[in-house]
Design a protein around this motif. Structure first.
Motif, short mmCIF file in Angstrom:
data_model
loop_
_atom_site.label_atom_id
_atom_site.label_comp_id
_atom_site.label_asym_id
_atom_site.label_seq_id
_atom_site.Cartn_x
_atom_site.Cartn_y
_atom_site.Cartn_z
N LEU A 90 0.84 -1.19 0.00
CA LEU A 90 0.00 0.00 0.00
C LEU A 90 0.88 1.25 0.00
CD1 LEU A 90 -2.97 1.12 0.39
CD2 LEU A 90 -2.44 1.17 2.84
N ILE A 91 0.41 2.30 -0.66
CA ILE A 91 1.09 3.60 -0.63
C ILE A 91 0.16 4.60 0.03
CG2 ILE A 91 2.18 5.44 -1.96
CD1 ILE A 91 2.61 3.39 -4.21
N LEU A 92 0.69 5.32 1.02
CA LEU A 92 -0.02 6.40 1.68
C LEU A 92 0.57 7.70 1.12
CD1 LEU A 92 -2.10 6.90 4.00
CD2 LEU A 92 -0.15 7.09 5.53
N LEU A 93 -0.19 8.36 0.22
CA LEU A 93 0.32 9.50 -0.55
C LEU A 93 -0.27 10.82 -0.08
CD1 LEU A 93 0.03 8.31 -4.26
CD2 LEU A 93 2.08 9.26 -3.20
N ASP A 94 0.60 11.76 0.24
CA ASP A 94 0.14 13.12 0.50
C ASP A 94 -0.31 13.71 -0.83
OD1 ASP A 94 -0.34 15.56 1.79
OD2 ASP A 94 1.74 16.21 1.60
N MET A 95 -1.41 14.43 -0.85
CA MET A 95 -1.92 14.98 -2.10
C MET A 95 -1.10 16.17 -2.56
SD MET A 95 -4.15 14.55 -4.41
CE MET A 95 -3.75 15.47 -5.86
N ILE A 96 -0.82 17.09 -1.63
CA ILE A 96 -0.14 18.32 -2.02
C ILE A 96 1.24 18.34 -1.39
CG2 ILE A 96 -0.19 20.84 -1.92
CD1 ILE A 96 -3.27 20.60 -1.79
N MET A 97 2.26 18.28 -2.26
CA MET A 97 3.64 18.32 -1.78
C MET A 97 4.28 19.59 -2.32
SD MET A 97 4.63 14.29 -1.87
CE MET A 97 3.55 13.62 -3.13
N GLY A 98 5.16 20.18 -1.53
CA GLY A 98 5.74 21.49 -1.83
C GLY A 98 6.29 21.66 -3.22
N THR A 99 7.09 20.73 -3.67
CA THR A 99 7.67 20.84 -5.00
C THR A 99 7.48 19.53 -5.75
OG1 THR A 99 9.82 20.07 -4.21
CG2 THR A 99 9.46 22.45 -4.22
N GLY A 100 7.55 19.60 -7.03
CA GLY A 100 7.45 18.39 -7.83
C GLY A 100 6.02 17.89 -7.97
N MET A 101 5.90 16.57 -8.14
CA MET A 101 4.61 15.95 -8.40
C MET A 101 3.71 15.95 -7.17
SD MET A 101 5.53 12.61 -10.72
CE MET A 101 6.79 11.93 -9.65
N ASN A 102 2.40 16.08 -7.40
CA ASN A 102 1.46 15.91 -6.31
C ASN A 102 1.11 14.43 -6.19
OD1 ASN A 102 -0.65 15.26 -8.14
ND2 ASN A 102 -1.46 17.34 -8.13
N GLY A 103 0.22 14.10 -5.27
CA GLY A 103 -0.14 12.70 -5.04
C GLY A 103 -0.77 12.03 -6.25
N ARG A 104 -1.65 12.74 -6.96
CA ARG A 104 -2.29 12.17 -8.13
C ARG A 104 -1.27 11.87 -9.22
NH1 ARG A 104 -2.68 13.36 -12.91
NH2 ARG A 104 -2.28 15.55 -12.59
N GLU A 105 -0.40 12.83 -9.49
CA GLU A 105 0.63 12.64 -10.52
C GLU A 105 1.55 11.49 -10.15
OE1 GLU A 105 1.18 17.26 -11.98
OE2 GLU A 105 2.04 16.64 -10.07
N THR A 106 1.91 11.41 -8.88
CA THR A 106 2.78 10.32 -8.41
C THR A 106 2.10 8.97 -8.63
OG1 THR A 106 3.75 11.77 -6.74
CG2 THR A 106 4.01 9.40 -6.40
N TYR A 107 0.82 8.88 -8.24
CA TYR A 107 0.09 7.63 -8.40
C TYR A 107 -0.03 7.26 -9.88
CZ TYR A 107 -3.37 3.97 -7.85
OH TYR A 107 -4.02 2.77 -7.90
#
Length: 134
Positions: free
Chosen positions: A61-78
């Motif tokens: 399982l991945i627990l992803l923060d949606m909004i990260m300071g720089t780079g990809m957000n959680g949706r983009e990462t997923y």
């Protein structure tokens, strides 16, 4: 640390959970809770690290923060992770209200959205539900 909070708390069985959050304190809190619940957490600070990590690792399982300071957000990462790992189980967490990016992550296959700050019981329930989903 694991007080009941009025809800049943289910223990894990050593499942590997990748925590991705740009805030060090949030990573630490999530990691400590997951360890106390019986999971094996690994923590990373950004989406790019998560995508790279997933090139050579598998997690339950991945627990992803949606909004990260720089780079990809959680949706983009997923979205990037499921290119190589279709069906990867994940939860999105955020201190902000559900928005279109969260809804898109859910459409991509993220199991659920969990609002920060979350109670131990809420995290436990969400993790168990995501892990049991087919």
């Amino acid at each position: 640390m694991l007080e009941n909070e009025g809800s049943e708390i289910t223990q894990g069985n050593g499942e590997k959970v990748l925590v991705v959050d740009d805030e060090p304190l949030q990573r630490e809190i999530a990691t400590q809770i997951l360890e106390a619940l019986g999971y094996m957490p690994e923590a990373l600070s950004c989406g790019e690290e998560a995508v790279e990590y997933m090139q050579g690792h598998k997690v339950d399982l991945i627990l992803l923060d949606m909004i990260m300071g720089t780079g990809m957000n959680g949706r983009e990462t997923y979205a990037r992770i499921i290119e190589k790992h279709p069906g990867q189980k994940a939860l999105i967490v955020s201190g902000f209200s559900e928005n279109e990016e969260v809804r898109e992550a859910l459409r991509l296959g993220v199991h659920a959205y969990l609002q920060k700050p979350y109670a131990i019981s809420s995290l436990s329930k969400a993790v168990v539900s995501a892990l049991q989903a087919s």
